[in-house]
Design a protein around this motif. Sequence first.
Motif, PDB file in Angstrom:
ATOM      1  N   TYR A   1       0.792   0.810 -11.719  1.00 24.54           N
ATOM      2  CA  TYR A   1       0.994   2.255 -11.653  1.00 24.54           C
ATOM      3  C   TYR A   1       0.818   2.810 -13.063  1.00 24.54           C
ATOM      4  O   TYR A   1       1.537   2.407 -13.973  1.00 24.54           O
ATOM      5  CB  TYR A   1       2.410   2.571 -11.155  1.00 24.54           C
ATOM      6  CG  TYR A   1       2.571   2.522  -9.660  1.00 24.54           C
ATOM      7  CD1 TYR A   1       2.125   1.437  -8.924  1.00 24.54           C
ATOM      8  CD2 TYR A   1       3.189   3.567  -8.978  1.00 24.54           C
ATOM      9  CE1 TYR A   1       2.276   1.393  -7.548  1.00 24.54           C
ATOM     10  CE2 TYR A   1       3.354   3.529  -7.598  1.00 24.54           C
ATOM     11  CZ  TYR A   1       2.892   2.442  -6.889  1.00 24.54           C
ATOM     12  OH  TYR A   1       3.052   2.402  -5.530  1.00 24.54           O
TER      13      TYR A   1
ATOM     14  N   GLN B   1      -7.215   3.105   5.166  1.00 26.11           N
ATOM     15  CA  GLN B   1      -6.480   4.283   4.712  1.00 26.11           C
ATOM     16  C   GLN B   1      -7.431   5.124   3.886  1.00 26.11           C
ATOM     17  O   GLN B   1      -7.957   4.662   2.876  1.00 26.11           O
ATOM     18  CB  GLN B   1      -5.295   3.875   3.827  1.00 26.11           C
ATOM     19  CG  GLN B   1      -4.248   3.052   4.516  1.00 26.11           C
ATOM     20  CD  GLN B   1      -3.353   3.890   5.403  1.00 26.11           C
ATOM     21  OE1 GLN B   1      -3.198   5.088   5.185  1.00 26.11           O
ATOM     22  NE2 GLN B   1      -2.785   3.273   6.412  1.00 26.11           N
TER      23      GLN B   1
ATOM     24  N   THR C   1       0.590   7.225  10.038  1.00 23.34           N
ATOM     25  CA  THR C   1      -0.441   8.116  10.553  1.00 23.34           C
ATOM     26  C   THR C   1      -0.107   8.368  12.002  1.00 23.34           C
ATOM     27  O   THR C   1       0.175   7.432  12.738  1.00 23.34           O
ATOM     28  CB  THR C   1      -1.826   7.454  10.492  1.00 23.34           C
ATOM     29  OG1 THR C   1      -1.707   6.143  11.047  1.00 23.34           O
ATOM     30  CG2 THR C   1      -2.317   7.373   9.081  1.00 23.34           C
TER      31      THR C   1
ATOM     32  N   GLU D   1      -6.451  -1.231  -3.058  1.00 23.90           N
ATOM     33  CA  GLU D   1      -6.085   0.181  -2.878  1.00 23.90           C
ATOM     34  C   GLU D   1      -6.241   0.931  -4.185  1.00 23.90           C
ATOM     35  O   GLU D   1      -5.845   0.445  -5.238  1.00 23.90           O
ATOM     36  CB  GLU D   1      -4.633   0.313  -2.396  1.00 23.90           C
ATOM     37  CG  GLU D   1      -4.212   1.779  -2.266  1.00 23.90           C
ATOM     38  CD  GLU D   1      -2.792   1.964  -1.760  1.00 23.90           C
ATOM     39  OE1 GLU D   1      -2.641   2.091  -0.543  1.00 23.90           O
ATOM     40  OE2 GLU D   1      -1.862   1.970  -2.569  1.00 23.90           O
TER      41      GLU D   1
ATOM     42  N   ALA E   1      -8.244   0.914   0.979  1.00 22.88           N
ATOM     43  CA  ALA E   1      -7.435   2.132   1.014  1.00 22.88           C
ATOM     44  C   ALA E   1      -7.748   2.967  -0.211  1.00 22.88           C
ATOM     45  O   ALA E   1      -7.811   2.444  -1.330  1.00 22.88           O
ATOM     46  CB  ALA E   1      -5.955   1.787   1.034  1.00 22.88           C
ATOM     47  N   ILE E   2      -7.948   4.240   0.000  1.00 25.30           N
ATOM     48  CA  ILE E   2      -8.200   5.113  -1.144  1.00 25.30           C
ATOM     49  C   ILE E   2      -7.565   6.476  -0.902  1.00 25.30           C
ATOM     50  O   ILE E   2      -7.552   6.985   0.222  1.00 25.30           O
ATOM     51  CB  ILE E   2      -9.720   5.234  -1.451  1.00 25.30           C
ATOM     52  CG1 ILE E   2      -9.944   6.023  -2.746  1.00 25.30           C
ATOM     53  CG2 ILE E   2     -10.486   5.851  -0.302  1.00 25.30           C
ATOM     54  CD1 ILE E   2     -11.311   5.832  -3.348  1.00 25.30           C
TER      55      ILE E   2
ATOM     56  N   SER F   1       0.823  -1.195   0.000  1.00 23.20           N
ATOM     57  CA  SER F   1       0.000   0.000   0.000  1.00 23.20           C
ATOM     58  C   SER F   1       0.862   1.253   0.000  1.00 23.20           C
ATOM     59  O   SER F   1       1.746   1.418   0.828  1.00 23.20           O
ATOM     60  CB  SER F   1      -0.905  -0.008   1.231  1.00 23.20           C
ATOM     61  OG  SER F   1      -1.524   1.249   1.363  1.00 23.20           O
ATOM     62  N   LEU F   2       0.574   2.089  -0.967  1.00 20.51           N
ATOM     63  CA  LEU F   2       1.309   3.349  -1.050  1.00 20.51           C
ATOM     64  C   LEU F   2       0.912   4.270   0.094  1.00 20.51           C
ATOM     65  O   LEU F   2       1.736   4.931   0.709  1.00 20.51           O
ATOM     66  CB  LEU F   2       0.983   4.010  -2.395  1.00 20.51           C
ATOM     67  CG  LEU F   2       1.705   5.299  -2.723  1.00 20.51           C
ATOM     68  CD1 LEU F   2       3.157   5.014  -3.006  1.00 20.51           C
ATOM     69  CD2 LEU F   2       1.054   5.957  -3.924  1.00 20.51           C
ATOM     70  N   LEU F   3      -0.382   4.274   0.373  1.00 24.92           N
ATOM     71  CA  LEU F   3      -0.886   5.216   1.373  1.00 24.92           C
ATOM     72  C   LEU F   3      -0.365   4.890   2.766  1.00 24.92           C
ATOM     73  O   LEU F   3      -0.167   5.777   3.580  1.00 24.92           O
ATOM     74  CB  LEU F   3      -2.418   5.197   1.383  1.00 24.92           C
ATOM     75  CG  LEU F   3      -3.075   5.619   0.083  1.00 24.92           C
ATOM     76  CD1 LEU F   3      -4.577   5.421   0.165  1.00 24.92           C
ATOM     77  CD2 LEU F   3      -2.761   7.063  -0.230  1.00 24.92           C
ATOM     78  N   ALA F   4      -0.130   3.612   3.023  1.00 20.46           N
ATOM     79  CA  ALA F   4       0.315   3.224   4.355  1.00 20.46           C
ATOM     80  C   ALA F   4       1.784   3.512   4.585  1.00 20.46           C
ATOM     81  O   ALA F   4       2.290   3.341   5.684  1.00 20.46           O
ATOM     82  CB  ALA F   4       0.030   1.743   4.593  1.00 20.46           C
TER      83      ALA F   4
ATOM     84  N   HIS G   1      -3.807  -3.275  -6.430  1.00 17.48           N
ATOM     85  CA  HIS G   1      -3.373  -1.933  -6.038  1.00 17.48           C
ATOM     86  C   HIS G   1      -3.238  -1.086  -7.297  1.00 17.48           C
ATOM     87  O   HIS G   1      -2.452  -1.410  -8.182  1.00 17.48           O
ATOM     88  CB  HIS G   1      -2.040  -1.984  -5.294  1.00 17.48           C
ATOM     89  CG  HIS G   1      -2.112  -2.731  -4.008  1.00 17.48           C
ATOM     90  ND1 HIS G   1      -2.171  -4.099  -3.946  1.00 17.48           N
ATOM     91  CD2 HIS G   1      -2.137  -2.290  -2.732  1.00 17.48           C
ATOM     92  CE1 HIS G   1      -2.242  -4.477  -2.682  1.00 17.48           C
ATOM     93  NE2 HIS G   1      -2.219  -3.393  -1.916  1.00 17.48           N
TER      94      HIS G   1
ATOM     95  N   VAL H   1      -5.539   4.826  -5.780  1.00 14.47           N
ATOM     96  CA  VAL H   1      -5.034   6.192  -5.596  1.00 14.47           C
ATOM     97  C   VAL H   1      -5.229   6.946  -6.904  1.00 14.47           C
ATOM     98  O   VAL H   1      -4.765   6.525  -7.963  1.00 14.47           O
ATOM     99  CB  VAL H   1      -3.546   6.194  -5.209  1.00 14.47           C
ATOM    100  CG1 VAL H   1      -3.025   7.624  -5.128  1.00 14.47           C
ATOM    101  CG2 VAL H   1      -3.342   5.493  -3.873  1.00 14.47           C
TER     102      VAL H   1
ATOM    103  N   SER I   1      -7.295   8.855   2.420  1.00 11.95           N
ATOM    104  CA  SER I   1      -6.530  10.093   2.308  1.00 11.95           C
ATOM    105  C   SER I   1      -7.134  10.954   1.215  1.00 11.95           C
ATOM    106  O   SER I   1      -6.957  10.696   0.029  1.00 11.95           O
ATOM    107  CB  SER I   1      -5.071   9.746   1.997  1.00 11.95           C
ATOM    108  OG  SER I   1      -4.337  10.906   1.809  1.00 11.95           O
TER     109      SER I   1
ATOM    110  N   TYR J   1      -2.774   2.709  -9.044  1.00 11.08           N
ATOM    111  CA  TYR J   1      -2.301   4.074  -8.822  1.00 11.08           C
ATOM    112  C   TYR J   1      -2.360   4.832 -10.132  1.00 11.08           C
ATOM    113  O   TYR J   1      -1.757   4.422 -11.119  1.00 11.08           O
ATOM    114  CB  TYR J   1      -0.866   4.023  -8.292  1.00 11.08           C
ATOM    115  CG  TYR J   1      -0.199   5.362  -8.163  1.00 11.08           C
ATOM    116  CD1 TYR J   1      -0.364   6.124  -7.007  1.00 11.08           C
ATOM    117  CD2 TYR J   1       0.594   5.870  -9.186  1.00 11.08           C
ATOM    118  CE1 TYR J   1       0.254   7.357  -6.881  1.00 11.08           C
ATOM    119  CE2 TYR J   1       1.204   7.113  -9.067  1.00 11.08           C
ATOM    120  CZ  TYR J   1       1.034   7.847  -7.917  1.00 11.08           C
ATOM    121  OH  TYR J   1       1.635   9.064  -7.797  1.00 11.08           O
TER     122      TYR J   1
END
Lengths: 708, 431
Positions: B295, B392, A505, B339, B366-367, A498-501, B315, B341, B394, B317
């Motif tokens: 990506y 996550q 935090t 995830e 996660a987003i 995970s990029l966000l992790a 995942h 992004v 963000s 991106y």
Amino acid sequence: MVVNSVHWFRKCLRLHDNPALQEALNGANTVRCVYILDPWFAGAANVGINRWRFLLEALEDLDCSLKKLNSRLFVVRGQPAEVFPRLFKEWKMTRLTFEYDPEPYGKERDSAIIKMAQEFGVETIVRNSHTLYNLDRIIEMNNNSPPLTFKRFQTIVSRLELPRRPLPSINQKQMDKCHTKITDNHDQIYSIPSLEELGFRTEGLPPAVWRGGESEALDRLSKHLDKKVWVANLEHPRGNMCSLYASPTGLSPYLRFGCLSCRVLYYNLRELYMKLRKRCSPPLSLFGQLLWREFFYTAATNNPNFDRMDGNPICVQIPWDQNPEALAKWAEGRTGYPWIDAIMTQLREEGWIHHLARHAVACFLTRGDLWISWESGMKVFEELLLDADWSVNAGSWMWLSCSAFFQQFFHCYCPVGFGRRTNPTGDYIRRYIPILKDYPNRYIYEPWNAPESVQKAANCVVGVDYPKPMINHAESSRLNIERMKQVYQQLSHYRGLSLLASVPTIQEEAEPLMTDESQTSSGPDSPSVVHDKATGCVAAPDSSTVCTSSHTVLNPELESDEMRCLSQTPVNCSDSQMHPSATITSTCADHSAGVESPSSLVPPPAQSPLARSQTCTPSLVCSTLPPSPSPATAQTQTSSFGPRRKSFTRKVRRGQRQRGRHSCHAVAREGERRGEEEETEPGEENEKMEESVEMEEERMEEETYAGH
Amino acid sequence: MKRGLQGTKQEDGGGTSSGSLKRSRKQRRDAELDEEAVHWECLPQEVLLHIFQYLPLLDRAYASQVCRGWNHAFHMPELWRCFEFELNQPASSYLKATHPDLIKQIIKRHADHLQYVSFKVDSSRESAEAACDILSQLVNCSLKTLGLISTARPSFMELPKSHFISALTVVFVNSKSLSSLKIDDTPVDDPSLKVLVANNSDTLKLLKMSSCPHVSPAGILCVADQCHGLRELALNYHLLSDELLIALSSEKHVHLEHLRIDVVSENPGQQFHTIKKSSWDAMVRHSPKFNLVMYFFLYEDEFGPFFRDELPVTHLYFGRSVSKDVLGRVGLTCPRLVELVVCANGLRPLDEELIRIAQRCTQLSAIGLGECEVSCSAFVEFVKMCGDRLTQLSIMEEVLVPDHRYGLDDIHWEVSKHLGRVWFPDMMPTW
């Protein structure tokens, strides 16, 4: 007793809400208002003509207002430390007043002046008025460390009592009581210098877009409050796409020079809100910009290295590139990206750019495209930007380059798309880069993609009349996101997908900070590095792999110190006679003669006080050596940095634990099978102390299964 | 220690009637010192080793100067299995470099101990050259992992290909048991990969080679065909082929755990090939738990061939702008998404797209959203549907467009409620 006051203007170039000036007038027989051309600000080549002009205009306005009160401004040339002893005697001064300067440089200068005044028997009165709150109080409420997230900062501020009410402007009556005779030669000795006198060429200088001075500031304030559109958007200033241009209601340069009191702005906003909404207390978001300013001031006030990466405990150490040519292209608006070039042109010509524009160019220079250190960008802004406060400038650059404050780094502004989103017509580009004015909207943000015929028709061929883009954004953002990920994953020990992790935090807003017992166990005298290492092990025993790996950047500050010591330049090393550390080597050699000592590991002469304090830690090596006296600076820094660095570490750790990941003793648990979900290694590249192939295989499993 | 002794000697030299007293005191002190020294000297090597493993290199170096025993411990092979060479030039980097003498010493004394080696190289060509020089000297060692990491610009790409290849193949040929190899942004080519395969096919588990322009789809296929233990692979989309996926899902092959694909357009308007759904299906059948990380760094109009069929991506991106349309297709075609992004999107709100993703992508946890727009109501709805599985979240503050139901001041309460924890949008300073 006769009271002869001098009020020393530095920032706070105003007569309204100036508590220190009020103190100067209070019961005084004479009052002189002084401005000293501070060489740190003045002599530095790093301040551009627009900033100088703004300052001189502000001084002129001040002089003009004082004239109306039968007084004058005394501009004294020289350095404060040299000027004051003379003035103390010449003017028979008994009282010196000035505004509190919360920035580290200012604090140091002021404490020297206060000491000097004491020696001359001059009373000094210092009043806080550049910030809304007492910054030390905020730090104290956050367990003696400045809050590192804006949310945490807001939480603390919301618990504080309202800022002090602004004071009225000084008036004729007050001034009459302490009338000071103005000598005939006042204008010869104490006049405000011209730009020419300061060595600037003014031919062809276009008129100032931002006129300095308190009168202008107050004028703008009333327009600012009157602006109907703005009032309608009181709660959420969105859709301000057209405000890329300098606005007649903009206030930031005036806050910077203290032409406008932040408290006056605060209370005006507050009262306006309450009048319009009939609610008793306005939300904090109303004061957004003022609070950001306060946030960065708080973060910087005890950190003399706030404006650099090296030795800055809150700054993540990022392996930025050094590339002077690329930096010059950026600074001079020759990147070949019209959006970036237009912004940099506006900045150079007018001294102000919109905050979204700041984000765009800062991201482009640092983590987005050029991968050049934020410090270089900060220096360019310092030269050109009218509202560049030292703290706010450095803090914002760290924020935008994701070097501090726990920022997610995934979001890179595209130098084409962001411009187009912000100003779809491209008028902004046409105004600041006239050579592109005939480009159709479609290509104005990416002229290199226009067909040749279009380029010719627009009289601007890319590569001839306007530069080609200096960098391929897609390619550079691909590289840079990897670099950032690498840095942050090492920092947070995160190894999942995970990029966000990758960005830890921090839970400082959710849970109250605990006082760390270990903080008391090591006093201010203990060397900073040892202190930190102790923290590394004591504070978070669950992640002691930290200690096994010298590459782990859990604590970026520590990392940099070690690296600095492990990696002296060859020049220094060859000359081992000169080293302080060489002494240690030879001393030890007496006892271990014949033992090959790895001399190349011995640290270099340290450059920074922090490094010095590490070099001077022989207790680790030979406990019987007398402890080298650390320089006083190192001592103070050690004591003030230790806890904060620790709290940074602690927060990172907490974030880590919070995600439910366990680190384990890689070595201690050698041979033990580890659960698949466990994450052990600090960074992908650091397969530390793995003892067997089996372990390595498991590591690979972990690496791949992480993120689930 | 030294000064203490000298001091005592001086006192002795000026010996007076109290000399004997002083001497006895001195003897006592020496005895204490001896006792301590004996105590520390007797530390068993394994205990020392254990302690040393927790010390940074610099401290170990200091400690090594204390006595022979500690010096010996300093050189124990266990402490030299892992090393990270940092090669920086003062002109191009802010960070300091590993000292040349230390490098020499490692090559001389510890080369055969090295197992886990990485090179961090700044943007200068000299640094990349230095890395290659070290590599070509590692003839006696058997590396398990090797990472070549450019910390700023891809400086290995500036080297003559032959120079780089010959250094790299030294390691390939001599190591014979490489399990992990990270050579992103390097001029590695097909023949050198063949050497890698010929010597390390039994052990290779991880290969990261994003943006290696000299490798062809056939080159990577050779690796996948021979290295049946390969579990992690990172490469660019142009190397991805149906054949590669089939090879990776052959029976002989272990389960793949992690496949990372970078989709970069080399020139504007580039046409991308497509991968058959059946190939992806084969992958998922063979390695049901594998992660597919993609990506994208494309212009909006280059997304044509993507997200047409179901894609087992986990995942995702989007590094550049991505259209509403493509995001809509993501919701329809990416059931395994974990995830997401999105760095940028147009000016139209992404409301329906997000809600569809919440509905269809049941693994999404996660987003991250950058330059996009979502109405506050739709965002709350999205969070409500995903609930606390969103670990996550963000979202830039500017992304959220207030509407009749929620303003910016109350949205964080609403979202926090559905997440079960305190949440705030990400902010940028207004400065």
